[in-house]
Design a protein around this motif. Structure first.
Motif, PDB file in Angstrom:
ATOM      1  N   PRO A 179     -16.938  38.685  15.322  1.00  0.00           N
ATOM      2  CA  PRO A 179     -17.018  39.141  16.225  1.00  0.00           C
ATOM      3  C   PRO A 179     -15.941  39.994  16.178  1.00  0.00           C
ATOM      4  CG  PRO A 179     -16.388  36.932  15.936  1.00  0.00           C
ATOM      5  CD  PRO A 179     -16.453  36.819  14.299  1.00  0.00           C
ATOM      6  N   ILE A 180     -16.722  40.669  17.528  1.00  0.00           N
ATOM      7  CA  ILE A 180     -16.634  42.099  17.693  1.00  0.00           C
ATOM      8  C   ILE A 180     -14.710  41.983  18.692  1.00  0.00           C
ATOM      9  CG2 ILE A 180     -16.327  43.804  19.942  1.00  0.00           C
ATOM     10  CD1 ILE A 180     -18.437  44.189  18.235  1.00  0.00           C
ATOM     11  N   LYS A 181     -13.837  41.499  18.673  1.00  0.00           N
ATOM     12  CA  LYS A 181     -12.574  40.704  19.243  1.00  0.00           C
ATOM     13  C   LYS A 181     -11.712  40.507  17.951  1.00  0.00           C
ATOM     14  CE  LYS A 181     -12.759  35.597  18.692  1.00  0.00           C
ATOM     15  NZ  LYS A 181     -12.923  34.072  20.046  1.00  0.00           N
ATOM     16  N   LEU A 182     -11.994  40.478  17.088  1.00  0.00           N
ATOM     17  CA  LEU A 182     -11.800  40.663  15.498  1.00  0.00           C
ATOM     18  C   LEU A 182     -11.055  42.399  14.946  1.00  0.00           C
ATOM     19  CD1 LEU A 182     -13.352  38.408  13.125  1.00  0.00           C
ATOM     20  CD2 LEU A 182     -11.657  37.958  14.520  1.00  0.00           C
ATOM     21  N   GLY A 183     -12.146  43.178  15.261  1.00  0.00           N
ATOM     22  CA  GLY A 183     -12.247  44.344  14.906  1.00  0.00           C
ATOM     23  C   GLY A 183     -11.280  45.427  16.079  1.00  0.00           C
ATOM     24  N   ASP A 184     -10.997  46.956  15.420  1.00  0.00           N
ATOM     25  CA  ASP A 184     -11.114  47.802  16.172  1.00  0.00           C
ATOM     26  C   ASP A 184     -12.317  49.173  17.405  1.00  0.00           C
ATOM     27  OD1 ASP A 184     -12.601  49.134  14.211  1.00  0.00           O
ATOM     28  OD2 ASP A 184     -11.444  50.219  13.109  1.00  0.00           O
ATOM     29  N   CYS A 185     -12.826  48.025  17.524  1.00  0.00           N
ATOM     30  CA  CYS A 185     -13.465  49.250  18.366  1.00  0.00           C
ATOM     31  C   CYS A 185     -13.783  47.864  19.573  1.00  0.00           C
ATOM     32  CB  CYS A 185     -14.934  48.964  18.156  1.00  0.00           C
ATOM     33  SG  CYS A 185     -14.926  50.492  17.010  1.00  0.00           S
ATOM     34  N   VAL A 318      -0.665  40.059   1.984  1.00  0.00           N
ATOM     35  CA  VAL A 318      -2.108  39.345   1.950  1.00  0.00           C
ATOM     36  C   VAL A 318      -2.573  38.049   2.277  1.00  0.00           C
ATOM     37  CG1 VAL A 318      -4.101  39.792   0.394  1.00  0.00           C
ATOM     38  CG2 VAL A 318      -2.746  41.444   0.953  1.00  0.00           C
ATOM     39  N   ALA A 319      -2.056  37.407   1.442  1.00  0.00           N
ATOM     40  CA  ALA A 319      -2.328  35.280   1.781  1.00  0.00           C
ATOM     41  C   ALA A 319      -2.317  35.154   2.695  1.00  0.00           C
ATOM     42  CB  ALA A 319      -1.468  35.376   0.928  1.00  0.00           C
ATOM     43  N   VAL A 320      -1.513  35.712   4.771  1.00  0.00           N
ATOM     44  CA  VAL A 320      -1.025  35.773   5.140  1.00  0.00           C
ATOM     45  C   VAL A 320      -2.670  35.617   5.613  1.00  0.00           C
ATOM     46  CG1 VAL A 320      -0.368  35.587   7.528  1.00  0.00           C
ATOM     47  CG2 VAL A 320       1.155  35.255   5.301  1.00  0.00           C
ATOM     48  N   PHE A 321      -2.789  37.055   5.883  1.00  0.00           N
ATOM     49  CA  PHE A 321      -3.757  37.801   6.689  1.00  0.00           C
ATOM     50  C   PHE A 321      -5.352  37.369   6.579  1.00  0.00           C
ATOM     51  CE2 PHE A 321      -7.299  40.646   6.235  1.00  0.00           C
ATOM     52  CZ  PHE A 321      -7.158  41.521   7.613  1.00  0.00           C
ATOM     53  N   LEU A 322      -5.395  36.799   5.031  1.00  0.00           N
ATOM     54  CA  LEU A 322      -6.543  35.899   5.288  1.00  0.00           C
ATOM     55  C   LEU A 322      -6.750  34.569   5.350  1.00  0.00           C
ATOM     56  CD1 LEU A 322      -7.236  36.942   0.879  1.00  0.00           C
ATOM     57  CD2 LEU A 322      -8.290  37.562   2.407  1.00  0.00           C
ATOM     58  N   ARG A 323      -5.146  33.327   5.866  1.00  0.00           N
ATOM     59  CA  ARG A 323      -5.811  32.666   5.880  1.00  0.00           C
ATOM     60  C   ARG A 323      -5.365  32.990   7.490  1.00  0.00           C
ATOM     61  NH1 ARG A 323       0.592  30.341   6.900  1.00  0.00           N
ATOM     62  NH2 ARG A 323       0.121  32.166   8.232  1.00  0.00           N
ATOM     63  N   ASP A 324      -4.712  33.701   8.093  1.00  0.00           N
ATOM     64  CA  ASP A 324      -4.952  33.768   9.738  1.00  0.00           C
ATOM     65  C   ASP A 324      -6.455  34.801   9.862  1.00  0.00           C
ATOM     66  OD1 ASP A 324      -3.139  32.097   9.338  1.00  0.00           O
ATOM     67  OD2 ASP A 324      -1.145  34.329  10.012  1.00  0.00           O
ATOM     68  N   LYS A 325      -7.324  35.445   9.841  1.00  0.00           N
ATOM     69  CA  LYS A 325      -8.072  36.772   9.730  1.00  0.00           C
ATOM     70  C   LYS A 325      -9.464  36.761   9.421  1.00  0.00           C
ATOM     71  CE  LYS A 325      -4.827  38.872  12.490  1.00  0.00           C
ATOM     72  NZ  LYS A 325      -4.873  38.475  13.539  1.00  0.00           N
ATOM     73  N   LEU A 326      -9.955  36.032   8.243  1.00  0.00           N
ATOM     74  CA  LEU A 326     -10.738  35.720   7.419  1.00  0.00           C
ATOM     75  C   LEU A 326     -11.175  34.556   7.613  1.00  0.00           C
ATOM     76  CD1 LEU A 326     -12.844  37.376   5.788  1.00  0.00           C
ATOM     77  CD2 LEU A 326     -11.779  36.138   4.077  1.00  0.00           C
ATOM     78  N   PRO A 327     -12.031  34.245   8.329  1.00  0.00           N
ATOM     79  CA  PRO A 327     -12.753  33.190   8.551  1.00  0.00           C
ATOM     80  C   PRO A 327     -13.191  32.486   7.694  1.00  0.00           C
ATOM     81  CG  PRO A 327     -13.675  34.687  10.149  1.00  0.00           C
ATOM     82  CD  PRO A 327     -12.847  35.193   9.779  1.00  0.00           C
ATOM     83  N   GLY A 328     -13.566  30.815   7.662  1.00  0.00           N
ATOM     84  CA  GLY A 328     -13.890  30.531   6.547  1.00  0.00           C
ATOM     85  C   GLY A 328     -13.121  29.837   4.880  1.00  0.00           C
TER      86      GLY A 328
END
Length: 390
Positions: A179-185, A318-328
């Protein structure tokens, strides 16, 4: 179809290897934003040529120094040590005839292909198609180009795939897109004409000589290969199995790339789900009234494989980032607790704990697949990190 590029990058043999019961390793590359892409290519190419033995030698030297720290020093001349060595001629011959697996010397011998991302997490990056073409020519390795339905409509995607085919780019990883909302644009708007199923059908039709508008192509394309993606975890496992079945019935798929795997149970489930989906699709295609397209998909996809995503996690952040930001993606609580505790003891210790946890997954995947796993290595372009696992 005449080609601007007549080089053979080994895409056909690559796909044959993936479909066979043989080990496969790909590495994910995300082109840098701005700067000189040639310098990026040169850096990757340099890393590919480095000897894998150098790390082992350094490790052995380090171990030897550590072991000898408390040992009494001897001044025996090297010549005397060699004179007394009990190494037979037969032993030397055996050492020289080790299996091929132990004779791999560089990363280039180990990596089968690269996968170029398409603005992952909706963060702006250079064109995945143009970057893939440049990387493929510079690295002389097959490139699997990621394409998503997020940023372009079907007409644009079909046209770009045709153009890429003339330049020797023939393998694509079909995505719906983050989704666009996840990004920087924030001002951009997602297209999302459909999901990745349509992109897979576009590739299928091009291979049959039919363009998006239903008209025949002037001449055949070089064979285009489609790959799909699947999450590595879901709160509802049934939904994962259903998605695999739907994609198998939709269009030919060489393999499923998974999101990063952090638990053996996830890998086991995906392998079982794939085989179950193949059986269900085959039973469905055997029924009367099923289209010829579905029957053809079933026949082609009987050899579809799972390529496990592998992402070494070397820090709690990095573990927290993957848990919270990477779907699936699912990060075990054990990982979070151990990495959080290790982070309080310094970055070096935190990294070692992360490497230990990641190596367990690496070993699990090898053992699960009879030492012939198919793995996609992701590490934010840190190709040197791969050496820690070989």
């Amino acid at each position: 179809m005449s080609k601007f590029c007549d080089r053979d990058f080994g895409v056909d043999s690559l796909v044959d290897k993936i479909r066979a019961d043989r080990a496969f390793l790909s590495f994910e590359l995300t082109p840098p934003l701005g700067g000189d892409t040639s310098a990026f290519c040169a850096k990757i190419k340099s890393a590919l040529g480095e000897s894998l033995d150098s790390r082992n030698v350094l490790q052995k030297n380090g171990d030897s120094q550590a072991i000898s720290t408390n040992a009494p020093q001897r001044s025996t001349p090297q010549k005397n040590a060699l004179d007394k060595a009990e190494i037979s001629k037969n032993a030397l011959q055996k050492k020289a005839t080790l299996p091929n697996a132990t004779q791999v010397k560089t990363l280039s011998d180990t990596i089968d292909a690269f996968v170029c991302t398409d603005s992952p997490l909706a963060r702006f990056k250079p064109s995945s198609i143009l970057s893939s073409i440049k990387l493929q020519n510079a690295l002389d390795k097959p490139l699997i180009c990621t394409l998503s339905m997020r940023d372009r409509n079907s007409m644009a995607l079909c046209g770009e795939i045709l153009g890429a085919n003339e330049l020797g780019l023939r393998a694509f990883l079909s995505l719906t897109g983050d989704p666009i909302k996840l990004g920087d644009c924030a001002e951009s708007k997602g297209v999302f004409e459909e999901n990745s199923l349509k992109l897979a059908r576009i590739i299928r039709d091009l291979n049959s000589g039919i363009a998006l508008n239903g008209k025949p192509l002037a001449s055949p394309v070089s064979k285009i290969y489609n790959f799909a993606v699947i999450n590595s975890y879901s709160n509802n496992p049934t939904s994962l199995a259903t998605k695999i079945k739907r994609k198998l019935a939709n269009a030919p798929i060489c393999a499923f790339f998974t999101q990063p795997i952090f638990a053996r149970q996830s890998a086991e489930f995906l392998l079982e789900a794939l085989e179950s989906a193949k059986r269900e699709v085959a039973r469905g295609s055997a029924q009367e009234g099923v289209s010829q397209e579905r029957e053809a998909n079933c026949q082609t996809n009987k050899d579809t494989q799972i390529i496990f995503g592998f992402f070494p996690v070397l820090s709690f952040r990095v573990a927290v980032f993957l848990r919270d930001k990477l779907p699936g993606v699912y990060i075990p609580q054990e990982w979070l607790e151990k990495l959080e505790g290790a982070s309080a003891k310094g970055k070096d210790y935190e990294r070692e704990v992360g490497l230990e946890l990641s190596r367990r997954v690496w070993e699990d995947l090898h053992n699960l697949c009879n030492s012939a796993p198919k793995i996609h290595f992701m590490s934010s372009n840190h190709i040197e990190l791969l050496r820690e696992f070989l």
